[in-house]
Design a protein around this motif. Structure first.
Motif, PDB file in Angstrom:
ATOM      1  N   GLY A  92       0.791  -1.226   0.000  1.00  0.00           N
ATOM      2  CA  GLY A  92       0.000   0.000   0.000  1.00  0.00           C
ATOM      3  C   GLY A  92       0.815   1.264   0.000  1.00  0.00           C
ATOM      4  N   GLN A  93       2.159   1.134   0.059  1.00  0.00           N
ATOM      5  CA  GLN A  93       3.041   2.292   0.029  1.00  0.00           C
ATOM      6  C   GLN A  93       3.762   2.355  -1.314  1.00  0.00           C
ATOM      7  OE1 GLN A  93       5.658   1.629   3.367  1.00  0.00           O
ATOM      8  NE2 GLN A  93       4.092   2.226   4.878  1.00  0.00           N
ATOM      9  N   LEU A  94       4.291   3.530  -1.627  1.00  0.00           N
ATOM     10  CA  LEU A  94       4.987   3.737  -2.891  1.00  0.00           C
ATOM     11  C   LEU A  94       6.417   4.187  -2.637  1.00  0.00           C
ATOM     12  CD1 LEU A  94       5.054   4.139  -6.032  1.00  0.00           C
ATOM     13  CD2 LEU A  94       4.296   6.493  -5.592  1.00  0.00           C
ATOM     14  N   ASN A  95       7.367   3.498  -3.254  1.00  0.00           N
ATOM     15  CA  ASN A  95       8.733   3.995  -3.382  1.00  0.00           C
ATOM     16  C   ASN A  95       8.927   4.429  -4.827  1.00  0.00           C
ATOM     17  OD1 ASN A  95       9.482   3.615  -0.749  1.00  0.00           O
ATOM     18  ND2 ASN A  95      10.984   2.004  -1.150  1.00  0.00           N
ATOM     19  N   LEU A  96       9.313   5.690  -5.009  1.00  0.00           N
ATOM     20  CA  LEU A  96       9.508   6.251  -6.347  1.00  0.00           C
ATOM     21  C   LEU A  96      10.911   6.839  -6.419  1.00  0.00           C
ATOM     22  CD1 LEU A  96       8.462   7.189  -9.152  1.00  0.00           C
ATOM     23  CD2 LEU A  96       7.675   9.280  -8.006  1.00  0.00           C
ATOM     24  N   MET A  97      11.721   6.316  -7.316  1.00  0.00           N
ATOM     25  CA  MET A  97      13.068   6.827  -7.501  1.00  0.00           C
ATOM     26  C   MET A  97      13.204   7.415  -8.900  1.00  0.00           C
ATOM     27  SD  MET A  97      16.731   4.861  -7.048  1.00  0.00           S
ATOM     28  CE  MET A  97      16.679   4.089  -8.677  1.00  0.00           C
ATOM     29  N   THR A  98      13.601   8.667  -8.969  1.00  0.00           N
ATOM     30  CA  THR A  98      13.850   9.324 -10.251  1.00  0.00           C
ATOM     31  C   THR A  98      15.339   9.280 -10.525  1.00  0.00           C
ATOM     32  OG1 THR A  98      11.934  10.790  -9.985  1.00  0.00           O
ATOM     33  CG2 THR A  98      13.622  11.470 -11.559  1.00  0.00           C
ATOM     34  N   ALA A  99      15.730   8.510 -11.538  1.00  0.00           N
ATOM     35  CA  ALA A  99      17.152   8.367 -11.845  1.00  0.00           C
ATOM     36  C   ALA A  99      17.717   9.635 -12.467  1.00  0.00           C
ATOM     37  CB  ALA A  99      17.364   7.179 -12.782  1.00  0.00           C
ATOM     38  N   GLY A 100      16.953  10.244 -13.390  1.00  0.00           N
ATOM     39  CA  GLY A 100      17.451  11.429 -14.062  1.00  0.00           C
ATOM     40  C   GLY A 100      18.786  11.157 -14.721  1.00  0.00           C
ATOM     41  N   ARG A 101      19.772  12.036 -14.441  1.00  0.00           N
ATOM     42  CA  ARG A 101      21.077  11.896 -15.082  1.00  0.00           C
ATOM     43  C   ARG A 101      21.875  10.708 -14.568  1.00  0.00           C
ATOM     44  NH1 ARG A 101      24.504  13.555 -11.285  1.00  0.00           N
ATOM     45  NH2 ARG A 101      23.855  15.123  -9.751  1.00  0.00           N
ATOM     46  N   GLY A 102      21.462  10.140 -13.389  1.00  0.00           N
ATOM     47  CA  GLY A 102      22.150   8.954 -12.922  1.00  0.00           C
ATOM     48  C   GLY A 102      22.050   8.742 -11.429  1.00  0.00           C
ATOM     49  N   ILE A 103      21.764   7.495 -11.033  1.00  0.00           N
ATOM     50  CA  ILE A 103      21.658   7.111  -9.639  1.00  0.00           C
ATOM     51  C   ILE A 103      21.959   5.624  -9.547  1.00  0.00           C
ATOM     52  CG2 ILE A 103      19.215   6.440  -9.643  1.00  0.00           C
ATOM     53  CD1 ILE A 103      18.893   7.938  -6.973  1.00  0.00           C
ATOM     54  N   SER A 104      22.300   5.147  -8.361  1.00  0.00           N
ATOM     55  CA  SER A 104      22.421   3.705  -8.137  1.00  0.00           C
ATOM     56  C   SER A 104      21.661   3.341  -6.881  1.00  0.00           C
ATOM     57  CB  SER A 104      23.888   3.282  -8.029  1.00  0.00           C
ATOM     58  OG  SER A 104      24.561   3.987  -7.001  1.00  0.00           O
ATOM     59  N   HIS A 105      21.178   2.094  -6.820  1.00  0.00           N
ATOM     60  CA  HIS A 105      20.416   1.655  -5.651  1.00  0.00           C
ATOM     61  C   HIS A 105      20.470   0.143  -5.518  1.00  0.00           C
ATOM     62  CE1 HIS A 105      16.241   0.416  -7.409  1.00  0.00           C
ATOM     63  NE2 HIS A 105      17.118   0.392  -8.384  1.00  0.00           N
ATOM     64  N   SER A 106      20.027  -0.343  -4.360  1.00  0.00           N
ATOM     65  CA  SER A 106      19.918  -1.769  -4.101  1.00  0.00           C
ATOM     66  C   SER A 106      18.574  -2.039  -3.459  1.00  0.00           C
ATOM     67  CB  SER A 106      21.041  -2.246  -3.172  1.00  0.00           C
ATOM     68  OG  SER A 106      20.892  -1.672  -1.877  1.00  0.00           O
ATOM     69  N   GLU A 107      18.129  -3.300  -3.521  1.00  0.00           N
ATOM     70  CA  GLU A 107      16.889  -3.722  -2.879  1.00  0.00           C
ATOM     71  C   GLU A 107      17.090  -5.106  -2.289  1.00  0.00           C
ATOM     72  OE1 GLU A 107      13.178  -1.950  -5.265  1.00  0.00           O
ATOM     73  OE2 GLU A 107      14.643  -2.940  -6.555  1.00  0.00           O
ATOM     74  N   GLU A 108      16.560  -5.307  -1.076  1.00  0.00           N
ATOM     75  CA  GLU A 108      16.713  -6.607  -0.437  1.00  0.00           C
ATOM     76  C   GLU A 108      15.582  -6.836   0.557  1.00  0.00           C
ATOM     77  OE1 GLU A 108      20.274  -6.811   2.038  1.00  0.00           O
ATOM     78  OE2 GLU A 108      20.394  -4.623   1.933  1.00  0.00           O
ATOM     79  N   SER A 109      15.364  -8.122   0.853  1.00  0.00           N
ATOM     80  CA  SER A 109      14.349  -8.509   1.820  1.00  0.00           C
ATOM     81  C   SER A 109      14.825  -9.738   2.571  1.00  0.00           C
ATOM     82  CB  SER A 109      13.013  -8.821   1.124  1.00  0.00           C
ATOM     83  OG  SER A 109      13.070 -10.099   0.508  1.00  0.00           O
ATOM     84  N   ARG A 110      14.185 -10.034   3.693  1.00  0.00           N
ATOM     85  CA  ARG A 110      14.401 -11.315   4.344  1.00  0.00           C
ATOM     86  C   ARG A 110      13.583 -12.373   3.599  1.00  0.00           C
ATOM     87  NH1 ARG A 110      11.042  -8.367   7.829  1.00  0.00           N
ATOM     88  NH2 ARG A 110       8.954  -9.267   8.118  1.00  0.00           N
ATOM     89  N   GLU A 111      13.783 -13.635   3.967  1.00  0.00           N
ATOM     90  CA  GLU A 111      13.004 -14.695   3.335  1.00  0.00           C
ATOM     91  C   GLU A 111      11.579 -14.660   3.875  1.00  0.00           C
ATOM     92  OE1 GLU A 111      12.995 -19.539   2.683  1.00  0.00           O
ATOM     93  OE2 GLU A 111      14.744 -18.548   3.532  1.00  0.00           O
ATOM     94  N   GLU A 112      10.630 -14.411   2.999  1.00  0.00           N
ATOM     95  CA  GLU A 112       9.228 -14.301   3.377  1.00  0.00           C
ATOM     96  C   GLU A 112       8.385 -14.348   2.112  1.00  0.00           C
ATOM     97  OE1 GLU A 112       8.128 -10.522   4.999  1.00  0.00           O
ATOM     98  OE2 GLU A 112       9.473  -9.410   3.693  1.00  0.00           O
TER      99      GLU A 112
END
Length: 308
Positions: free
Chosen positions: A107-127
């Protein structure tokens, strides 16, 4: 989220597919892609598709789950797009080179605008994880904007007979999301309970993807494409669907790996910068190495339109 394919294909597009008996409706079948991790997730990628590259400015749709899995996507770069993260079950932790650290829940939103350049990671526990990851291509006038990250813990709702829609991006039924958008579009999670007529902007092309339950005329798996000119979508049943859409994207783009650019040389420069430069910044706190870029293809990448 990253495209983790070792040999990412260039999506070649030319003329629009011939309309069928349903006045331009297309069923865009997904292809299964492994996302990686100790217990590799499998995602269904319906955009880009062999027949259709984009729906409005939406250029990438991955759907996953429900499945018990661990998400582990190492730091990787993006240019020229926005990433839209939406969950139905589970939690995912986002880190980026701006210093953002944000957990997202259903029900929540994560919004990332890369534009000229960005880096990111995503992770979760086992579920149990269930969600969608989408990209929005930025138009020429905004593709080099400063990178940015937004978290929206609560979003507006549009409701009508037989449906309730959480508006994540753009506007739907006169209700507008607070999330930043650079082209006219819509992105909403719609819960259907009975018979409903979903309002559509006739200037938009749309895509509808069944997330769970049973909702006619949708079927599990393919993304149902609807051409511009429609003012409504009649649905019936009990379940949830993803509705995306927007004004047809008029520009030609090159989309390869995690980059959106305008020609081959831009993509080469983006890749070189990621592998040896500093423009994409550093993701702090991720326990692991950044994701290396795949080898460039042997032929030059060409700008392509939105359809094939």
């Amino acid at each position: 989220m990253s495209n983790l394919e070792r040999d990412p294909r260039e999506i070649r597009c030319g003329e629009a597919a011939a309309p069928g008996r349903d006045a331009g409706i297309e069923l865009l079948e997904g292809r299964e892609v492994p996302l990686g991790g100790p217990r590799a997730m499998r995602v269904s990628r319906t955009l880009p598709n062999a027949r259709r590259r984009m729906i409005g400015a939406w250029c990438f749709v991955d759907a996953y789950g429900p499945q018990v899995a661990t998400m582990r996507v190492p730091p990787h770069p993006h240019t020229g797009l926005q990433t839209v993260s939406w969950l139905l079950a589970g939690e995912v932790l986002h880190r980026d080179s701006l210093g953002s650290l944000q957990r997202i829940r259903p029900g929540q939103l994560n919004l990332m605008t890369a534009g000229r350049g960005i880096s990111h990671s995503e992770e979760s526990r086992e579920e149990e994880l269930h969600g969608v990851q989408l990209w929005v291509a930025l138009p020429a006038g905004h593709r080099d904007v400063e990178p940015a990250f937004e978290h929206h813990p609560a979003l507006p709702v549009c409701a009508g007979p037989g449906f309730r829609a959480v508006v994540a991006m753009g506007s739907f039924g006169g209700v507008r999301s607070p999330a930043t958008a650079y082209t006219p579009l819509v992105g909403a999670e719609v819960t259907v309970d009975g018979a409903a007529e979903l309002p559509l902007d006739p200037a938009f092309e749309h895509g509808a993807l069944l997330l769970d339950g049973e909702v006619e005329p949708l079927t599990a798996g393919p993304l149902r494409y609807l051409p511009p000119g429609r003012t409504g979508l009649s649905v019936r049943g009990h379940g949830r669907l993803l509705l995306i859409g927007g004004e047809p994207f008029a520009e030609e783009i090159v989309m390869w790996w995690n980059f959106v650019g305008r020609d081959h040389d831009e993509i080469v420069a983006f890749r070189k910068e990621w592998m040896g430069g500093e423009a994409f910044g550093t993701v702090e706190g991720f326990d692991g190495a950044p994701l290396p870029a795949p080898v460039m293809p042997g032929t030059r990448l060409r700008p392509r339109g939105r359809t094939r």
